[in-house]
Motif scaffolding. Structure first.
Motif, PDB file in Angstrom:
ATOM      1  N   THR A 118       8.915 -14.873  -8.952  1.00 44.82           N
ATOM      2  CA  THR A 118       8.041 -15.546  -9.922  1.00 44.82           C
ATOM      3  C   THR A 118       7.534 -14.609 -11.015  1.00 44.82           C
ATOM      4  OG1 THR A 118       7.321 -17.119  -8.244  1.00 44.82           O
ATOM      5  CG2 THR A 118       5.912 -16.887 -10.172  1.00 44.82           C
ATOM      6  N   ARG A 119       7.014 -13.449 -10.604  1.00 41.01           N
ATOM      7  CA  ARG A 119       6.418 -12.554 -11.605  1.00 41.01           C
ATOM      8  C   ARG A 119       7.451 -12.075 -12.604  1.00 41.01           C
ATOM      9  NH1 ARG A 119       2.516  -8.220  -8.943  1.00 41.01           N
ATOM     10  NH2 ARG A 119       4.289  -7.831  -7.587  1.00 41.01           N
ATOM     11  N   LYS A 137       3.564 -23.469 -11.098  1.00 39.10           N
ATOM     12  CA  LYS A 137       2.799 -23.278 -12.339  1.00 39.10           C
ATOM     13  C   LYS A 137       2.504 -21.806 -12.594  1.00 39.10           C
ATOM     14  CE  LYS A 137       0.239 -27.466 -13.332  1.00 39.10           C
ATOM     15  NZ  LYS A 137      -1.013 -28.179 -13.172  1.00 39.10           N
ATOM     16  N   SER A 139       0.438 -18.395 -13.584  1.00 36.00           N
ATOM     17  CA  SER A 139      -0.947 -17.958 -13.390  1.00 36.00           C
ATOM     18  C   SER A 139      -1.615 -17.784 -14.751  1.00 36.00           C
ATOM     19  CB  SER A 139      -0.957 -16.622 -12.647  1.00 36.00           C
ATOM     20  OG  SER A 139      -0.396 -15.616 -13.458  1.00 36.00           O
ATOM     21  N   GLU A 141      -2.817 -15.115 -15.910  1.00 34.93           N
ATOM     22  CA  GLU A 141      -2.307 -13.876 -16.513  1.00 34.93           C
ATOM     23  C   GLU A 141      -0.943 -14.108 -17.171  1.00 34.93           C
ATOM     24  OE1 GLU A 141      -3.460 -14.106 -13.406  1.00 34.93           O
ATOM     25  OE2 GLU A 141      -5.292 -12.901 -13.532  1.00 34.93           O
ATOM     26  N   GLN A 142      -0.102 -14.907 -16.490  1.00 37.51           N
ATOM     27  CA  GLN A 142       1.231 -15.169 -17.045  1.00 37.51           C
ATOM     28  C   GLN A 142       1.131 -15.992 -18.331  1.00 37.51           C
ATOM     29  OE1 GLN A 142       2.529 -16.679 -13.324  1.00 37.51           O
ATOM     30  NE2 GLN A 142       3.389 -14.715 -12.670  1.00 37.51           N
ATOM     31  N   THR A 209      -1.226 -10.700  -6.664  1.00 36.11           N
ATOM     32  CA  THR A 209      -1.543 -11.456  -7.881  1.00 36.11           C
ATOM     33  C   THR A 209      -0.273 -11.756  -8.666  1.00 36.11           C
ATOM     34  OG1 THR A 209      -3.570 -10.209  -7.966  1.00 36.11           O
ATOM     35  CG2 THR A 209      -3.018 -11.446  -9.939  1.00 36.11           C
ATOM     36  N   GLY A 210      -0.197 -12.990  -9.164  1.00 33.17           N
ATOM     37  CA  GLY A 210       0.953 -13.361  -9.996  1.00 33.17           C
ATOM     38  C   GLY A 210       2.083 -13.992  -9.214  1.00 33.17           C
ATOM     39  N   GLN A 214       0.175 -17.178  -4.646  1.00 31.48           N
ATOM     40  CA  GLN A 214      -1.196 -16.738  -4.928  1.00 31.48           C
ATOM     41  C   GLN A 214      -1.812 -17.606  -6.034  1.00 31.48           C
ATOM     42  OE1 GLN A 214      -2.942 -14.874  -3.144  1.00 31.48           O
ATOM     43  NE2 GLN A 214      -4.711 -14.288  -4.356  1.00 31.48           N
ATOM     44  N   THR A 215      -1.007 -17.934  -7.047  1.00 31.16           N
ATOM     45  CA  THR A 215      -1.503 -18.810  -8.115  1.00 31.16           C
ATOM     46  C   THR A 215      -1.843 -20.185  -7.550  1.00 31.16           C
ATOM     47  OG1 THR A 215      -0.122 -17.632  -9.706  1.00 31.16           O
ATOM     48  CG2 THR A 215      -0.944 -19.787 -10.386  1.00 31.16           C
ATOM     49  N   LEU A 218      -5.122 -19.932  -5.644  1.00 31.82           N
ATOM     50  CA  LEU A 218      -6.291 -19.873  -6.526  1.00 31.82           C
ATOM     51  C   LEU A 218      -6.618 -21.275  -7.051  1.00 31.82           C
ATOM     52  CD1 LEU A 218      -5.470 -16.577  -8.466  1.00 31.82           C
ATOM     53  CD2 LEU A 218      -7.296 -16.904  -6.803  1.00 31.82           C
ATOM     54  N   ASN A 219      -5.588 -22.054  -7.360  1.00 32.31           N
ATOM     55  CA  ASN A 219      -5.822 -23.445  -7.782  1.00 32.31           C
ATOM     56  C   ASN A 219      -6.434 -24.259  -6.655  1.00 32.31           C
ATOM     57  OD1 ASN A 219      -4.794 -23.021 -10.332  1.00 32.31           O
ATOM     58  ND2 ASN A 219      -2.707 -23.571  -9.750  1.00 32.31           N
TER      59      ASN A 219
END
Lengths: 323, 45
Positions: A118-119, A137, A139, A141-142, A209-210, A214-215, A218-219
């Motif tokens: 993903t990242r 979706k 993040s 940051e992305q 993160t990212g 993890q995204t 967080l949602n």
């Protein structure tokens, strides 16, 4: 003289015992947690890429009859680990065989299929080294990186997947409510006994993160900060999160089980009918400024009956399964 | 046992003990770097 010798031997023996006890405690308490039960192939990569290679006769990817073969400027595909078998199958269905090159370990730079997770995929689609990426979706940051680079991303939903919570298979807990999960990851609940389990601390494990999961987490938490307790990390039973297909069929990890949420198990039928409480779309993502004419053709194929058949047969839930 | 011999034995045991701790720490770090979350959860019980 004999007493002195006995004392000396006792000292040596006690010292050996102290080191052995310390090493054993480290082994039991820390080292053994990280021993991977996967094959060497799985250890090298979170996904056995070579097991899902397009155009490989031994590949495990889904094969469908397709009337479309793209030619010319082929969009470079990339994406999340959890979605790699699916987009590899898209390439197999509509790309010419010589478009994918794999050197035995990684895709070569010329290959139209890449796998950077993903990242890497979100960075690649913004930087222009990938044309279409398959991910959950982005993040915050992305999205910020895309904005900073002046890229506007188009997210086309292509299927649905459940976000699942996993525990060790010998954990007596089989079901949690959404609120209980939020309370665990926010640090409000610290022991499994507070949610119907045994009297052990909870180790609420987080991802980097990212990453897509993890995204998604967080949602799921909706702005509630997450905490990991030191006592849980040292001596607790763990709970983590992932996407259903990855945690189940793909990673193939023995010894973990997915929890039901609000009494609903995360199976395909419950994702399709919307009764599993945490399912979400995954997307084909491209830069709106990318004028490669094959991108809309590829997206149309993915949303067609054949494309959605690949989504379903790869183990995910098609976009309109419940209709 | 001669005092010098005794001290040498203690020193040798201590050095071997420290080496075993270093080896275990390095091994644990290498495992930690490659370990997936799912494996960690499965192993943690």
């Amino acid at each position: 003289m004999r007493t002195k010798l006995m004392k000396q031997l006792a000292s040596v023996f006690a010292l050996i015992l102290a080191f052995a006890a310390f090493d054993l405690a480290v082994w039991q308490g820390i080292t053994r947690r990280y021993i991977d039960r996967h094959s060497d192939e799985m250890k090298r990569s979170s996904v056995a890429v070579s097991a899902f290679l397009p155009f490989d006769p031994d590949s495990r990817i889904v094969r469908v009859e397709s009337g479309l073969t793209l030619s010319g400027d082929l969009p470079v595909l990339d994406g999340a680990a959890a979605l790699y078998p699916m987009y590899a199958a898209f390439a197999h269905a509509v790309y010419p065989p010589d478009s994918v090159q794999f050197d035995g370990k990684d895709f070569t730079p010329e290959s139209a299929v890449q796998y950077t997770n993903t990242r890497g995929a979100y960075k690649a689609v913004v930087d222009g080294t990938a044309d279409v990426v398959f991910c959950a979706k982005p993040s915050a940051e992305q999205l910020a990186y895309a904005k900073e680079q002046g890229a506007e991303l188009e997210l086309v939903p292509i299927g649905k997947e459940a976000f699942v919570f996993v525990v060790s298979s010998d954990n007596p807990v089989d079901n949690l409510t959404v609120e209980q999960v939020r309370s665990i990851f926010s640090g409000q609940y610290t022991k499994w006994s507070e949610v119907g389990g045994d009297d052990t601390f909870i180790d609420a494990v987080q991802r980097n993160t990212g990453s897509g999961s993890q995204t998604a987490m967080l949602n799921f938490m909706g702005g509630i900060p997450m905490k990991r307790s030191l006592r849980g990390a040292l001596s607790g039973r763990a709970i983590g999160y992932s996407f259903r297909y990855y945690a189940g069929d793909m990673a193939g990890t023995n010894g973990v089980k997915m929890l039901s949420l609000n009494g609903v198990s995360p199976d395909a039928a419950h994702i399709a009918d919307g009764s599993y409480p945490v399912s979400s779309n995954f997307y084909a993502v491209y830069n709106k400024a990318n004028d490669n004419e094959n991108i809309p053709r590829l997206i149309d194929f993915i949303l067609s009956e054949e494309g959605q058949q690949i989504v379903a047969q790869s183990g995910y839930v098609p976009l309109h399964a419940a209709e | 046992m001669n005092e010098t011999v005794f001290r040498r034995i203690l020193t040798a045991v201590t050095v071997l003990g420290i080496l075993s701790i270093i080896a275990l720490t390095v091994y644990t770090w290498l495992l930690y770097r490659d370990c997936s979350v799912l494996t960690y959860i499965a192993n943690k019980g």
